[in-house]
Write an enzyme that holds these catalytic residues in place. Structure first.
Site, PDB file in Angstrom:
ATOM      1  N   ASN A   1     -38.060  41.773  -1.428  1.00  0.00           N
ATOM      2  CA  ASN A   1     -38.469  40.909  -2.527  1.00  0.00           C
ATOM      3  C   ASN A   1     -38.118  39.462  -2.200  1.00  0.00           C
ATOM      4  OD1 ASN A   1     -39.097  40.428  -5.594  1.00  0.00           O
ATOM      5  ND2 ASN A   1     -37.127  39.457  -5.229  1.00  0.00           N
ATOM      6  N   GLU A   2     -39.132  38.677  -1.834  1.00  0.00           N
ATOM      7  CA  GLU A   2     -39.024  37.221  -1.693  1.00  0.00           C
ATOM      8  C   GLU A   2     -38.135  36.747  -0.537  1.00  0.00           C
ATOM      9  OE1 GLU A   2     -38.035  35.398  -5.437  1.00  0.00           O
ATOM     10  OE2 GLU A   2     -39.717  36.322  -6.475  1.00  0.00           O
ATOM     11  N   ASP A   3     -37.778  37.621   0.382  1.00  0.00           N
ATOM     12  CA  ASP A   3     -36.933  37.160   1.489  1.00  0.00           C
ATOM     13  C   ASP A   3     -37.664  36.170   2.391  1.00  0.00           C
ATOM     14  OD1 ASP A   3     -35.165  38.848   0.340  1.00  0.00           O
ATOM     15  OD2 ASP A   3     -34.884  40.157   2.074  1.00  0.00           O
TER      16      ASP A   3
END
Length: 837
Positions: free
Chosen positions: A438-440
């Site tokens: 998630n969103e790394d």
């Protein structure tokens, strides 16, 4: 020769603090646990050792808990073992750093909350009484120690300023606080612990399904792995349909490697479909390990016969590719939300609570839920219910908002974690996609990590300060190919912008978007219970504490000031924030579903709201609050993603009368309408389009025509010029459309879909006082008005005893709307609308 036996060790558990860091001093005596499985906060609350951290500002008072060591123990008895019989302890979840001993002998050192651990205790367990002890260390202290030891310096910040050490610790990330959750660092045996005895067992049972939609057949490829098998072993496979009829049954010999395979064929197969497109029949695959005509172990899985994949292919008249889910060869527009754990303390989430929330999810016409990567790989019951209800699941691996390491030791624990969870969950037909994080990648880009999308050398990635790219693009894909080859994997991806811009901010698939609002007033009062009356204010310290969004004061204030007139009483503030959220979500969902335009033109294949649910009583982007009370957006989203829905766009075209002029401008206002039909059949309805003056309710235009909506596509319905108001050129005009069913003789029937469009921003509108006619007859409420009304919301005092099928309505003259309120039973009904004094 005896079959496998399993005993759940859920009795006799007790706990105490070991050592002390700061205050308070540890208790000398063990205390019984509150429940099992459990965690330390639940146990301390049960004995009044800490206040409820969800109440008031108590979160600050219990921070010491997460920095201590806690010892859990129980005793159990076993009889004498048979010759060759193994005794194994299985730990389904230990949170997080745990030293486990049996009868004083160390048997396990765990460091991953997301893993299952199996420990052979055959040589350690004693006949009769045994003592099992688990010492939990502080995850936050250990994490900081690891950062220092490894000189770990992640790039940039982490979301909401959470401690960077979380990136080294395989613990639920949201425990460290998030932009909607508290910082409560739990520990404890958070999932069941069981004792097994067996001669041999089926250690894994997996299936791979191939279907032919045209022939209505399926082939179920079954594989069983046998632990401690021998040459005489065989496995009897049985396939049973949803009516408990045996469809196929075969016996296979166990190979020297301990694996056996079988293919079971199904004629007249009943396919599993997402909600709204068909039924959800579940077949049972049963495997029985046979040795010398005796059954040693039996396992089974419930499966669905379906195909599912993510389709990425070139588009017509647009760059890039599509991104949508296809099930049983049918393209699906994914409308839904993101899922966070249903409680900060997961062990107290009951099966009934899971079912309540997921039924609310389906009740809002949502068909896809995304299990977010900062939480946990969810409980079996969660996925079981999704299977039953036809909810599509996109599941993240547990990485969120940061630049994780990827050294050999970290990769090793990730491999074990992923293998555990994929093997546990891969049979569920509801799970149609896994994603890496998630969103790394967003964080790597935002903080200028050494990330070059064009560098295809994985060795370079590992040497960079964004080494986790190797995990997302090499390690996880390899594991998915090995363990879930027929399920899609995608390595994954967010500014205060006006929500009116949502339509132009879309993409091929929107995995997160949202808008903050306050929860129900009773939910707020639940955490104000011990606070002075002065704290019952939307901007009090306590209410502010229950909003974890960074700079939330500025963010929310900007949206409200840009769009609405409002006061600052608590109830009115709650209403206006929820109306703001509802309007933002409705604008986005309508516009993005409009882009579902058929084969080769799937310009948007899905939109998932952030988020469906929170973990405690909090101001957040959730559609329902901690007590399962729906916000206004829950109902607007329900209408906007219904199988049949409508949308309207208002477009202003300005044309200068001659070159260089700024004063002489011709303005034409047009309104464009579309309908979305995500069913698999074309439908024909009566379409009515009306335009009203806001102040008088006078009808300026009426247009009625018969229109067909093609199957599984959005259809443009009209492009019309907005008529001029009769009273003043500044008179706001409200556009209203509705679809009604048609009988065989052409007469109109029930309303299938409605949509209104109002001038923006609402703060410029002088809302007149309407004449309302509200009638309550049993559980049925009818409402009508003489002028357009925005955000008409129905209330009852006992909110938890009544379930509204619809709410948060826009009323227009001549259109009586009906709301069913289950459980109303004579309760008084009140209401509020935008501009109400």
């Amino acid at each position: 020769m005896f079959a496998l036996t399993r005993k759940i060790l859920d009795a006799g558990w007790e706990f105490k603090q070991i050592g002390a860091v700061g205050v308070p001093e540890p208790e000398d005596e063990f205390l019984p646990v509150a429940q099992f499985p459990t965690n330390i906060h639940l146990d301390l609350m049960a004995h009044d050792k800490i206040p409820d951290p969800f109440i008031g500002l108590n979160e600050h008072k219990v921070q010491w808990v997460g920095e201590q060591k806690w010892l859990y123990r129980t005793s159990f008895t076993v009889g004498a073992a048979l010759e060759g019989e193994k005794t194994v302890l299985q730990f389904d979840g230990l949170d997080t750093f745990a030293a486990v001993s049996l009868n004083g002998t160390s048997i396990l050192e765990s460091d991953n909350m997301h893993r299952t651990y199996r420990v052979d205790i055959t040589s350690t367990v004693k006949e009769d009484s045994n003592v099992l002890e688990i010492l939990f260390d502080s995850a936050v202290i250990r994490g900081k120690q690891l950062m220092k030891e490894r000189d770990f310096k992640p790039v940039g910040m982490t979301t909401s300023g959470t401690d960077k050490s979380r990136l080294l610790v395989r613990k639920a990330t949201y425990h460290y606080s998030w932009n909607w959750g508290p910082e409560l660092m739990t520990c404890g045996p958070w999932r069941p612990i069981s004792l097994e005895r067996y001669i041999s067992r089926i250690s894994d049972l997996s299936t791979k399904v191939n279907i032919s939609v045209e022939d209505q057949t399926a082939a179920v490829h079954v594989s069983a792995e046998v632990e401690y098998g021998n040459d005489n072993d065989s496995v009897a496979f049985t396939l049973i349909d949803s009516d408990q009829n045996v469809i196929a049954s075969e016996v296979a010999k166990v190979s020297n490697s301990g694996i056996c395979f079988m293919q079971l064929k199904v004629q007249d197969a009943e396919f599993w479909w997402p909600i709204g497109l068909g039924k959800q029949p579940l077949y049972t695959v049963r495997a029985k390990l046979i040795r010398e005509s005796k059954s040693l172990h039996e396992r089974e899985r419930k499966i669905g016969l379906r195909s599912a994949s993510i389709i990425q292919r070139p588009l017509k008249d647009a760059p890039g590719t599509s991104f949508f889910v296809e099930v049983n060869n049918v393209p699906i527009f994914s409308s839904g939300s993101n899922w966070c754990p249903a409680d900060h303390f997961v062990p107290r989430v009951t099966a009934e609570r899971y079912r309540k929330l997921l039924k609310m999810f389906v009740g809002a016409n949502q068909n896809m839920i995304r299990v977010w990567g900062g939480g946990v790989y969810e409980e079996e019951i969660f996925y079981d219910i999704c299977d039953e209800l036809g909810i599509l699941v996109w599941n993240d691996f547990m990485f969120a908002c940061g630049t994780y390491p990827a050294d050999a030791a970290f990769q090793s624990t990730i491999v074990a974690e992923v293998e555990d969870n994929l093997k546990r969950l891969r049979h569920h037909p509801s799970i149609v996609a896994w994603s890496g994080n998630n969103e790394d990648y967003l964080f790597a880009t935002l903080f200028h990590a050494e990330y070059d999308i064009n560098d295809t050398n994985p060795e370079n990635w590992l040497k960079s300060n964004f080494p986790a790219r190797y995990i997302y693009e090499i390690l996880l894909p390899e594991l998915c190919t090995k363990l879930i080859p027929d399920t899609s994997y995608h390595p994954v991806w967010h500014q205060t912008r006006p929500w009116q811009e949502y339509p132009i901010l879309g993409s091929r698939f929107i995995s997160e978007f949202g808008m903050t609002s306050l929860p129900h007033v009773k939910t707020i009062e639940s955490y104000l219970v011990d606070s002075p009356l002065s704290e019952r204010h939307p901007h009090s310290r306590t209410v502010d504490h229950h909003n974890k969004e960074l700079q939330h004061e500025r963010k929310l204030a900007t949206y409200l000031i840009e769009n609405f007139k409002y006061g600052f009483g608590l109830e009115e503030y709650i209403y206006i924030t929820q109306l703001n959220q509802a309007e933002a979500m409705t604008l986005a969902m309508r516009a993005w579903r409009r882009e579902w335009k058929g084969p080769g033109r799937e310009y948007c294949g899905g939109a998932l709201i952030w988020q469906f649910n929170p973990t405690w009583q909090v101001t957040s982007k959730a559609l329902v609050d901690y007590f399962n009370r729906p916000k206004m957006a829950y109902f607007t989203v329900k209408r906007d993603i219904a199988p049949i829905s409508l949308g309207i766009e208002r477009k202003e075209i300005k044309t200068p009368q001659f070159e260089f002029t700024r004063a002489f401008i011709d303005t034409e206002t047009r309104f464009l309408g579309w309908g979305t039909n995500v069913t698999l059949k074309p439908v024909t309805y009566s379409l009515t389009v009306k335009v009203f003056e806001l102040s008088t309710g006078r009808e300026l235009m009426t247009r009625v025509e018969t229109r067909e909506l093609a199957a599984n596509i959005s259809t443009e319905l009209f492009d019309l010029e907005l008529p001029k108001p009769r009273t003043s050129t500044e008179e706001p005009l409200i556009i209203s459309t509705c679809l009604r069913t048609l009988s065989d003789n052409g007469s109109e029937g029930a309303v299938v879909a409605r949509c209104t469009n109002w001038p923006q921003p609402y703060r410029y509108l002088n809302m007149p006082k309407p004449k309302l006619d509200i009638c309550v007859d049993g559980d049925v409420i009818t409402a009508k008005a003489n002028i357009p009304v925005k955000g008409f919301l129905l209330y009852v005092e006992d909110v938890d005893g009544v379930e509204f099928e619809d709410n948060c309505l826009d009323l227009v003259p001549g259109d009586t709307q009906t709301v069913v309120a289950h459980g109303l039973n004579g309760r008084a009904v009140t209401w509020r609308y935008y501009g109400m004094e």
